[in-house]
Design a protein around this motif. Structure first.
Motif, PDB file in Angstrom:
ATOM      1  N   VAL A   1       9.577 -78.765   3.465  1.00  0.00           N
ATOM      2  CA  VAL A   1      10.009 -79.084   2.442  1.00  0.00           C
ATOM      3  C   VAL A   1       9.234 -80.281   1.857  1.00  0.00           C
ATOM      4  CG1 VAL A   1      12.223 -79.932   1.153  1.00  0.00           C
ATOM      5  CG2 VAL A   1      12.368 -78.176   2.984  1.00  0.00           C
ATOM      6  N   TYR A   2       8.845 -81.341   2.665  1.00  0.00           N
ATOM      7  CA  TYR A   2       8.422 -82.477   2.626  1.00  0.00           C
ATOM      8  C   TYR A   2       7.124 -82.186   1.720  1.00  0.00           C
ATOM      9  CZ  TYR A   2       5.990 -87.160   2.871  1.00  0.00           C
ATOM     10  OH  TYR A   2       5.188 -88.081   2.563  1.00  0.00           O
ATOM     11  N   GLN A   3       6.217 -81.122   2.493  1.00  0.00           N
ATOM     12  CA  GLN A   3       4.828 -80.970   2.303  1.00  0.00           C
ATOM     13  C   GLN A   3       5.020 -80.319   0.841  1.00  0.00           C
ATOM     14  OE1 GLN A   3       2.532 -82.242   3.620  1.00  0.00           O
ATOM     15  NE2 GLN A   3       3.646 -82.812   5.412  1.00  0.00           N
ATOM     16  N   ALA A   4       5.998 -79.529   0.495  1.00  0.00           N
ATOM     17  CA  ALA A   4       6.174 -78.825  -0.791  1.00  0.00           C
ATOM     18  C   ALA A   4       6.323 -79.944  -2.112  1.00  0.00           C
ATOM     19  CB  ALA A   4       7.011 -77.817  -0.812  1.00  0.00           C
ATOM     20  N   LYS A   5       7.232 -80.947  -1.753  1.00  0.00           N
ATOM     21  CA  LYS A   5       7.479 -81.803  -2.600  1.00  0.00           C
ATOM     22  C   LYS A   5       6.398 -82.784  -2.872  1.00  0.00           C
ATOM     23  CE  LYS A   5       9.919 -86.458  -2.759  1.00  0.00           C
ATOM     24  NZ  LYS A   5       8.789 -87.196  -3.172  1.00  0.00           N
ATOM     25  N   LEU A   6       5.519 -83.025  -1.839  1.00  0.00           N
ATOM     26  CA  LEU A   6       4.505 -83.987  -2.021  1.00  0.00           C
ATOM     27  C   LEU A   6       3.639 -83.228  -3.006  1.00  0.00           C
ATOM     28  CD1 LEU A   6       2.929 -86.618  -1.069  1.00  0.00           C
ATOM     29  CD2 LEU A   6       1.798 -85.252   0.636  1.00  0.00           C
TER      30      LEU A   6
END
Length: 346
Positions: A262-267
């Motif tokens: 999720v964090y990588q997608a948000k970034l």
């Protein structure tokens, strides 16, 4: 690098967290639990790892390094918890920069250690007889030092070339305004490429383990000691040490892939959209803290999948004897003698 004395000052496009007391209490409780589990879990891992005889010296170095990296992430929770409780930034501005660089260094070291640990298991399974020569302790130490130095350099560069502010929705200090190129490089270096390498090594390990499984018949038994009455006893060997190693590495890989997805997608989404805070509050918070849960998942995986680790954990926590076999594992020698007479070897 630029920070502000009041990181709670919101930019026009920044996510605004809910001020409801129950909502804040829920977030603070989650951060507090994450802090305690990260702190206690990784301290326990460091202590127990030194006692597990099944682990080679190289493996102990790697697992300890991973636990130290995960333990360092507790500093992020330690700074976020009081801010979340009070609803405002209460520390000097340099603490925000220190929190971010801690987040960067320790999370990236954790990712790299999973790669090194997977490679360690691959060598142990592919070249079991030469494992001690290929990966002696000093080589593992060198690999660990190189990883820490590289991640520290990357953390310092990222911190001093970006604006660091406290993101109220994510409840952590983060960079703002990163361009799409920097974000893509970050995702590739610390998520896509590591995950691809780990998966390829896991596939190789699984194929070898499957070949070994075809040649394994009934589990062998080995005479180990006598019981309290002086009668000979035997202890069943583990069904497959390699199988357990495969299971541990596979679960660690899945935990890493899920927690940071999720964090990588948000970034990437934030860089493409031109906004560093393009998601709603619940997704902003989940993207970071789901990733940080990876810092205490590993100790649970070790305890569930590795019998020796589990026994030594009980011995550390409750003073149990880690080497004492369970009743279900002890077989009377007479029973084995009968079986051997009715089914002689060869």
């Amino acid at each position: 690098m630029a920070t502000t004395d009041a990181p709670t000052t919101l930019a026009p496009d920044e996510c605004v967290p809910s001020e409801h007391s129950f909502h804040r209490a829920l977030r603070a409780t989650y951060i507090g639990l994450d802090f305690l589990l990260t702190l206690l879990g990784n301290v326990l891992t460091i202590v127990v790892t030194r006692k597990v005889e099944e682990f080679s010296d190289s493996t102990k170095v790697i697992i300890t390094s991973l636990a130290v990296a995960d333990l360092g992430v507790a500093f992020v929770a330690a700074t976020s918890l009081p801010v979340e409780i009070l609803g405002k930034w209460i520390f000097p501005e340099w603490v925000c920069a220190a929190s971010f660089i801690t987040f960067y260094i320790f999370t990236t070291v954790s990712v790299m250690m999973v790669i090194v640990m997977t490679f360690d298991r691959l060598v142990a399974i592919v070249r079991p007889l030469r494992y001690a020569l290929i990966l002696p302790k000093h080589r593992s130490v060198i690999a660990v030092v190189i990883v820490w130095l590289a991640c520290t350099g990357g953390g310092m560069y990222t911190t001093f070339t970006n604006n660091i502010v406290y993101n109220r929705c994510s409840a952590v200090c983060m960079t703002t305004g990163r361009n799409i190129v920097a974000s893509i490089v970050s995702v590739l270096l610390f998520y896509v490429i590591p995950l691809a390498l780990i998966m390829m090594m896991n596939v190789k390990i699984l194929l070898i383990a499957r070949q070994h499984a075809r040649h394994i018949g009934r589990p062998a038994v080995t005479i180990t000691s006598t019981d309290d009455a002086g009668q000979p006893t035997i202890l069943r060997r583990p069904r497959s040490v390699k199988g357990k190693a495969v299971g541990v590495i596979s679960l660690v890989t899945v935990a890493f892939a899920v927690s940071w997805s999720v964090y990588q997608a948000k970034l990437l989404h934030g860089s493409v959209s031109g906004s560093s805070d393009a998601f709603d509050e619940w997704l902003e918070f989940s993207a970071i803290w789901l990733g940080l849960t990876n810092s205490w998942w590993n100790v649970i995986i070790y305890s569930v999948m590795n019998r020796s680790f589990r026994r030594h954990t009980r011995s550390v926590l409750f003073g149990c004897c880690p080497r004492c076999p369970r009743p279900s594992e002890i077989i009377p020698i007479e029973t084995v003698s009968v079986n051997l007479r009715s089914n002689p070897p060869g």
